[in-house]
Design a protein around this motif. Structure first.
Motif, PDB file in Angstrom:
ATOM      1  N   ARG A  61      -0.813 -24.468   3.837  1.00 53.52           N
ATOM      2  CA  ARG A  61      -1.161 -23.944   2.511  1.00 53.52           C
ATOM      3  C   ARG A  61      -2.633 -24.164   2.183  1.00 53.52           C
ATOM      4  N   LEU A  62      -3.292 -25.080   2.905  1.00 48.96           N
ATOM      5  CA  LEU A  62      -4.677 -25.420   2.611  1.00 48.96           C
ATOM      6  C   LEU A  62      -5.630 -24.488   3.354  1.00 48.96           C
ATOM      7  N   SER A  63      -6.592 -23.935   2.635  1.00 43.25           N
ATOM      8  CA  SER A  63      -7.562 -23.040   3.275  1.00 43.25           C
ATOM      9  C   SER A  63      -8.406 -23.778   4.304  1.00 43.25           C
ATOM     10  N   LEU A  64      -8.691 -25.064   4.052  1.00 43.22           N
ATOM     11  CA  LEU A  64      -9.462 -25.851   5.019  1.00 43.22           C
ATOM     12  C   LEU A  64      -8.693 -25.994   6.327  1.00 43.22           C
ATOM     13  N   THR A  65      -7.408 -26.243   6.230  1.00 47.64           N
ATOM     14  CA  THR A  65      -6.579 -26.349   7.436  1.00 47.64           C
ATOM     15  C   THR A  65      -6.667 -25.075   8.256  1.00 47.64           C
ATOM     16  N   GLN A  66      -6.567 -23.942   7.599  1.00 48.09           N
ATOM     17  CA  GLN A  66      -6.619 -22.670   8.306  1.00 48.09           C
ATOM     18  C   GLN A  66      -7.994 -22.421   8.911  1.00 48.09           C
ATOM     19  N   ALA A  67      -9.042 -22.796   8.177  1.00 47.72           N
ATOM     20  CA  ALA A  67     -10.403 -22.579   8.672  1.00 47.72           C
ATOM     21  C   ALA A  67     -10.689 -23.429   9.909  1.00 47.72           C
ATOM     22  N   VAL A  68     -10.296 -24.710   9.864  1.00 48.80           N
ATOM     23  CA  VAL A  68     -10.528 -25.593  11.009  1.00 48.80           C
ATOM     24  C   VAL A  68      -9.673 -25.158  12.199  1.00 48.80           C
ATOM     25  N   SER A  69      -8.452 -24.718  11.947  1.00 48.81           N
ATOM     26  CA  SER A  69      -7.596 -24.216  13.027  1.00 48.81           C
ATOM     27  C   SER A  69      -8.262 -23.048  13.736  1.00 48.81           C
ATOM     28  N   ARG A  70      -8.835 -22.145  12.964  1.00 49.92           N
ATOM     29  CA  ARG A  70      -9.514 -20.988  13.564  1.00 49.92           C
ATOM     30  C   ARG A  70     -10.689 -21.437  14.427  1.00 49.92           C
ATOM     31  N   GLN A  71     -11.426 -22.436  13.945  1.00 49.45           N
ATOM     32  CA  GLN A  71     -12.551 -22.947  14.730  1.00 49.45           C
ATOM     33  C   GLN A  71     -12.078 -23.555  16.050  1.00 49.45           C
ATOM     34  N   LEU A  72     -10.989 -24.292  15.985  1.00 52.78           N
ATOM     35  CA  LEU A  72     -10.468 -24.917  17.203  1.00 52.78           C
ATOM     36  C   LEU A  72     -10.084 -23.858  18.226  1.00 52.78           C
ATOM     37  N   PHE A  73      -9.387 -22.835  17.795  1.00 49.17           N
ATOM     38  CA  PHE A  73      -8.985 -21.778  18.724  1.00 49.17           C
ATOM     39  C   PHE A  73     -10.189 -20.972  19.211  1.00 49.17           C
ATOM     40  N   GLN A  74     -11.211 -20.872  18.379  1.00 50.89           N
ATOM     41  CA  GLN A  74     -12.407 -20.152  18.787  1.00 50.89           C
ATOM     42  C   GLN A  74     -13.164 -20.897  19.884  1.00 50.89           C
ATOM     43  N   HIS A  75     -13.276 -22.235  19.733  1.00 50.36           N
ATOM     44  CA  HIS A  75     -14.087 -23.011  20.670  1.00 50.36           C
ATOM     45  C   HIS A  75     -13.278 -23.591  21.830  1.00 50.36           C
TER      46      HIS A  75
END
Length: 259
Positions: free
Chosen positions: A188-202
């Motif tokens: 539910r947290l936008s930060l969680t989603q943003a960091v998840s995207r970064q992890l999958f990106q890198h």
């Protein structure tokens, strides 16, 4: 094939010990033989898995520092899972190792000398990149990094990955980062989603698909001295760690098949 997995993150409070206990128990739950090795002087993996710790108990300190036999220090807690407990005495090993010729390979030598064979050895590392963690990396086949989807935990990730690479180059070429595990996950947290995207990106190839949610039962289980699988098998935390165990086993099966 024996898999030795070091659960490591130099930042505390990210679910490292919770992962060590519950991954080990979940692997046992799907029929794997498992040794849980508590390499953290705080001893939380020991108490959280119900290992006995009293004046007469032999610990990892006695095994690494006093040359006691493996069978003298290992306990079966809970049923089906072997545990080598730890306590604050382990801090003395750090000083000893720094001046010893075998300072980075003592744990590997001890594990190589044991008579028992396991499908998995899970090592709960201390929350720092010290000589004990280096010993774990030297004997490991993989490193699992639990982390919260926040920015501060990401800051230390590069340092840990660099340490893994140095150990790989210096004497353990089979070592690899097994996976990045998102813990205390709240979608539910936008930060969680943003960091998840970064992890999958890198790190697209090493982020586990399984996530570990925030779960009250996971937090309660250690006070009862059992993994969540035994405390509340139908909880979200128990289901998540069972899924992680299966994901890890599937990955290993693919690697073995490819070889």
């Amino acid at each position: 094939m024996t898999h030795t997995l070091a659960i490591a993150n130099q930042k505390g409070g990210v679910g490292k010990t919770t992962t060590a206990i519950n991954l080990a128990a979940s692997l046992v739950g799907i029929g794997k033989s498992v040794l849980l090795l508590d390499l953290d002087p705080q001893g939380n993996a020991s108490s959280g898995s119900g290992a006995l710790r009293n004046a007469d108990t032999l610990t990892v300190y006695d095994w690494l520092g006093e040359d006691h036999a493996f069978d003298d220090v290992v306990q079966t807690r809970p049923p089906g899972m072997d545990v080598i407990p730890s306590d604050e005495n382990l801090t003395a090993i750090e000083t000893d190792l720094l001046t010893s010729e075998d300072r980075t390979v003592r744990l590997r030598n001890r594990l190589d000398g044991r008579d028992r064979a396991y499908d998995y050895t899970i090592i709960d590392c201390p929350p720092s990149l010290n000589v004990l963690t280096v010993n774990a990396f030297v004997c490991a086949t993989g490193v699992i990094v639990p982390l919260q989807c926040e920015y501060f935990p990401l800051e230390g990730l590069t340092s840990l990955l660099n340490t893994v690479e140095r150990i790989r180059s210096a004497g353990n070429p089979g070592l690899r980062v097994e996976g990045l595990l998102r813990t205390m996950y709240d979608p539910r947290l936008s930060l969680t989603q943003a960091v998840s995207r970064q992890l999958f990106q890198h790190f697209p190839d090493i982020v586990y698909r399984t996530v570990i949610p925030r779960n009250v039962r996971l937090a309660e289980a250690p006070s009862h001295g059992v993994p969540v699988l035994l405390y509340e098998p139908n909880s979200k935390g128990s289901t998540a760690y069972a899924a992680l165990a299966n994901e890890i086993v599937r990955r290993h099966a693919k690697v073995v098949s490819a070889r």
